[in-house]
Design a protein around this motif. Structure first.
Motif, PDB file in Angstrom:
ATOM      1  N   TYR A 143       0.821  -1.301  -0.066  1.00  0.00           N
ATOM      2  CA  TYR A 143       0.015   0.084   0.209  1.00  0.00           C
ATOM      3  C   TYR A 143       0.948   1.332   0.156  1.00  0.00           C
ATOM      4  O   TYR A 143       0.561   2.180  -0.733  1.00  0.00           O
ATOM      5  N   GLY A 159      -5.709   5.326   0.294  1.00  0.00           N
ATOM      6  CA  GLY A 159      -6.480   4.842  -1.262  1.00  0.00           C
ATOM      7  C   GLY A 159      -6.342   3.630  -1.407  1.00  0.00           C
ATOM      8  O   GLY A 159      -6.893   2.777  -1.946  1.00  0.00           O
ATOM      9  N   ASN A 160      -4.817   3.057  -1.362  1.00  0.00           N
ATOM     10  CA  ASN A 160      -4.787   1.895  -1.898  1.00  0.00           C
ATOM     11  C   ASN A 160      -4.936   0.687  -0.877  1.00  0.00           C
ATOM     12  O   ASN A 160      -5.679  -0.233  -1.414  1.00  0.00           O
ATOM     13  N   SER A 163      -8.691   0.291  -1.550  1.00  0.00           N
ATOM     14  CA  SER A 163      -9.042  -0.164  -2.917  1.00  0.00           C
ATOM     15  C   SER A 163      -8.765  -1.761  -3.060  1.00  0.00           C
ATOM     16  O   SER A 163      -9.138  -2.346  -3.746  1.00  0.00           O
ATOM     17  N   ASP A 164      -8.067  -2.356  -1.908  1.00  0.00           N
ATOM     18  CA  ASP A 164      -7.624  -3.585  -2.102  1.00  0.00           C
ATOM     19  C   ASP A 164      -8.950  -4.541  -1.560  1.00  0.00           C
ATOM     20  O   ASP A 164      -9.655  -4.257  -0.749  1.00  0.00           O
ATOM     21  N   SER A 165      -9.162  -5.651  -2.550  1.00  0.00           N
ATOM     22  CA  SER A 165     -10.145  -6.298  -2.459  1.00  0.00           C
ATOM     23  C   SER A 165     -10.573  -6.973  -1.242  1.00  0.00           C
ATOM     24  O   SER A 165     -11.449  -7.102  -0.670  1.00  0.00           O
ATOM     25  N   ILE A 168     -11.594  -4.382   1.302  1.00  0.00           N
ATOM     26  CA  ILE A 168     -12.957  -4.112   1.129  1.00  0.00           C
ATOM     27  C   ILE A 168     -13.978  -4.771   1.581  1.00  0.00           C
ATOM     28  O   ILE A 168     -14.994  -4.602   2.242  1.00  0.00           O
TER      29      ILE A 168
END
Length: 249
Positions: A143, A159-160, A163-165, A168
């Motif tokens: 990240y 943000g990284n 955005s990680d599945s 999330i």
């Protein structure tokens, strides 16, 4: 009142008469009376049994029957009242058991969500800190250093992360947990008298839990303020659960 003819003398008499007023003919046979001691048939007006000398009971048979019928009705009513009372007692007991079960379910559901939020919050702090101070760590490098070098802004690192599945899915799981807990709290809103203290403790636990999970799903402020708020919420949540342990099995 209707008038009929006496079958003996033919004179007009009332249909309610037991004897003809003209010829004294018996129209409605009087009920026979028997001695309660020896069973001998008694003559009308006898006060003492002519056979055994036992005093004749003067209780009206019809009154006895009526009283017996009334007594039967009273018994039925009493049995019905007892049955209704018993049903209500069972219903109240069942409601209390259901409340206790939901109380326990809400507690452990919050504990599960708080535990997941704690892990996510710690990861957020690590990514935030390592991106600012360029600290390397296997758990945060993807990240903070997605291209082999540190990002220029900590917001890019966060943000990284968001955005990680995998992350999330964890955030969505926390939000689902929140919805479940909110539904359970609505069901527990009106506690039985003996669970009022337990509900008060649960409400404090809920407030701390919501503060903690909301910080994780929507982090704001600076690293310092987030870390401080997260630490406080984490401690309050732990204390809230500890208080609830007094009320759950």
């Amino acid at each position: 009142m209707a008038m009929i003819q006496c079958p003996n003398c033919g004179e007009s008499i009332s249909d309610k008469a037991k004897r003809c007023i003209h010829c004294d003919f018996e129209l409605i046979p009087e009920e026979k009376i028997f001695c309660s001691e020896c069973g001998a048939e008694l003559e009308k007006g006898e006060t003492v049994c002519h056979k055994c000398g036992c005093p004749v009971e003067t209780t009206d048979i019809k009154a006895v029957k009526k009283n017996r019928k009334l007594l039967s009705i009273i018994v039925v009513v009493i049995v019905a009242i007892i049955a209704v009372f018993g049903i209500r007692v069972v219903q109240k007991q069942k409601a209390k058991q259901e409340y206790a079960s939901n109380l326990e379910l809400a507690t452990f559901t919050m504990l599960s969500g708080a535990s997941e939020a704690e892990a996510c919050g710690n990861l957020i702090k690590q990514v935030w800190y390592n991106s600012i101070y360029e600290e390397r760590d296997p758990s945060t490098d993807k990240y903070t250093r997605p291209n082999g070098r540190f990002v220029s802004d900590f917001n890019d690192a966060l943000g990284n992360l968001f955005s990680d599945s995998t992350f999330i899915n964890k955030i969505e799981s926390i939000e689902t947990n929140q919805s479940t807990v909110q539904s359970l709290m609505k069901d527990l809103k009106n506690p039985p008298e003996e669970y009022e203290d337990a509900y008060a403790a649960l409400s404090e636990f809920y407030d701390a839990y919501m503060k903690l999970t909301n910080l994780v799903t929507n982090p704001t402020g600076s690293l310092r303020t987030f870390s401080s708020d997260f630490s406080d919420a984490d401690t309050e949540t732990y204390n809230g659960y500890s208080a609830m342990e007094l009320y759950i099995e």
